[in-house]
Design an enzyme around this catalytic site. Structure first.
Site, PDB file in Angstrom:
ATOM      1  N   SER A   5       1.693  -7.083   3.826  1.00 44.05           N
ATOM      2  CA  SER A   5       2.603  -5.882   2.966  1.00 44.05           C
ATOM      3  C   SER A   5       1.575  -5.345   1.888  1.00 44.05           C
ATOM      4  O   SER A   5       1.779  -3.981   1.440  1.00 44.05           O
ATOM      5  CB  SER A   5       3.627  -6.587   2.470  1.00 44.05           C
ATOM      6  OG  SER A   5       4.508  -6.982   3.538  1.00 44.05           O
ATOM      7  N   HIS A  39       3.490  -6.013  -3.015  1.00 45.94           N
ATOM      8  CA  HIS A  39       3.900  -4.358  -3.023  1.00 45.94           C
ATOM      9  C   HIS A  39       3.113  -3.652  -3.984  1.00 45.94           C
ATOM     10  O   HIS A  39       2.432  -2.762  -3.816  1.00 45.94           O
ATOM     11  CB  HIS A  39       5.254  -4.248  -2.605  1.00 45.94           C
ATOM     12  CG  HIS A  39       5.786  -4.866  -1.533  1.00 45.94           C
ATOM     13  ND1 HIS A  39       7.060  -4.543  -1.156  1.00 45.94           N
ATOM     14  CD2 HIS A  39       5.403  -5.729  -0.476  1.00 45.94           C
ATOM     15  CE1 HIS A  39       7.482  -5.446   0.031  1.00 45.94           C
ATOM     16  NE2 HIS A  39       6.356  -5.817   0.386  1.00 45.94           N
TER      17      HIS A  39
END
Length: 295
Positions: free
Chosen positions: A202, A248
């Site tokens: 991610s 993220h």
């Protein structure tokens, strides 16, 4: 004084073992056991069917074709990448690496996950986890949703970025974004005093999002609707428990920064190397700080 092309070997018109004449029929220089009655339009040497390559006019030998490719000028994209065309090799290789790692996770019964996942208390003594964890994914559900989602986004965004930046720069963007995401996760978890474990690409994927945002501002209309997709994915990280939103944000910031540097120094290879080296050093220092805090 001869007016023969100096690029033609001395035996191409009758002075070499491949030229034929009284000694016998002409033969291919690469395959002396084969007779060859077709000559290369560039060097004049005989060439057998295996060594022949179609040219705009006539036939060329494989050696001349290779030489022409070496001498051809390198075509660059607007961001300084080599315009190769064809398949996005690096993107496909990254997807294959993640899929292979997932298969090893399942086959090992969790051993691979334990050895290479991002476990914050272990980062100080095993810093490789900051990068290896980006190739692992959650195996807790029956279907590999985590892996499929990340690989789908990589498949959508990777080819365009790889074409723009070139293979080497795109790989640097991806790996540095992955490292940035891991460093951010480790630092935040260490500051919160809660030892955490994380896996997934991610951080790297959000780094690609960040790069697309930078390119959208630089080339208006080039990448559409990326803001909506990015906002949704960021929101999910905060709304769904168990998602490493720290990775993220870290990957997004590093990806945007690297893309900004690469886009602004597109025609300055040395400046790009210096800038990328600076990013690596900065992330290494942050990783050291994060590991100390986590420990």
């Amino acid at each position: 004084m001869s007016d023969r092309d100096p690029g033609v070997p001395p035996g191409a018109t009758g002075g070499g073992p491949w030229s034929g004449g009284p000694a016998g029929p002409p033969v291919c220089p690469r395959h002396p056991e084969r007779e060859a009655y077709v000559r290369c339009q560039r060097c004049g040497r005989p060439t057998c069917p295996e060594c022949q390559r179609e040219a705009p006019v006539g036939v060329q030998c494989v050696d001349c074709v290779a030489e022409a490719r070496r001498q051809a000028p390198t075509v660059r994209t607007a961001l300084g990448g080599t315009a190769r065309g064809g398949r996005p090799v690096v993107t496909y290789a990254l997807i294959a690496a993640c899929v292979l790692a997932y298969a090893l996770q399942l086959a090992s019964g969790g051993v691979v996950t334990g050895l290479f996942s991002l476990a914050t208390p272990l980062v100080a003594t095993e810093p490789y986890r900051l990068l290896t964890s980006a190739f692992l994914h959650s195996t807790g559900s029956l279907l590999p949703f985590h892996l499929l989602l990340n690989m789908y986004v990589l498949f959508l965004t990777g080819p365009a970025l790889e074409q723009l930046f070139g293979r080497g720069r795109f790989l640097a963007l991806y790996l540095l974004s992955a490292l940035g995401g891991s460093v951010a996760f480790t630092l935040v978890q260490g500051l919160l005093g809660s030892p955490g474990v994380a896996v997934g690409a991610s951080g790297a994927v959000f780094g690609l999002f960040g790069a697309l945002v930078v390119l959208r501002r630089r080339f208006p209309g080039g990448v559409r609707s990326i803001g909506v997709v990015l906002a949704i994915n960021l929101a999910l990280g905060f709304l769904i428990p168990g998602i490493a939103w720290e990775a993220h944000l870290g990957g997004l910031a590093v990806g945007a920064g690297v893309a900004a540097v690469l886009s602004r120094t597109a025609r300055q290879p040395r400046a790009q190397l210096v800038a990328l080296a600076a990013v690596v050093v900065a992330l290494a220092l942050l990783a050291a700080v994060a590991a100390a805090v986590a420990a």
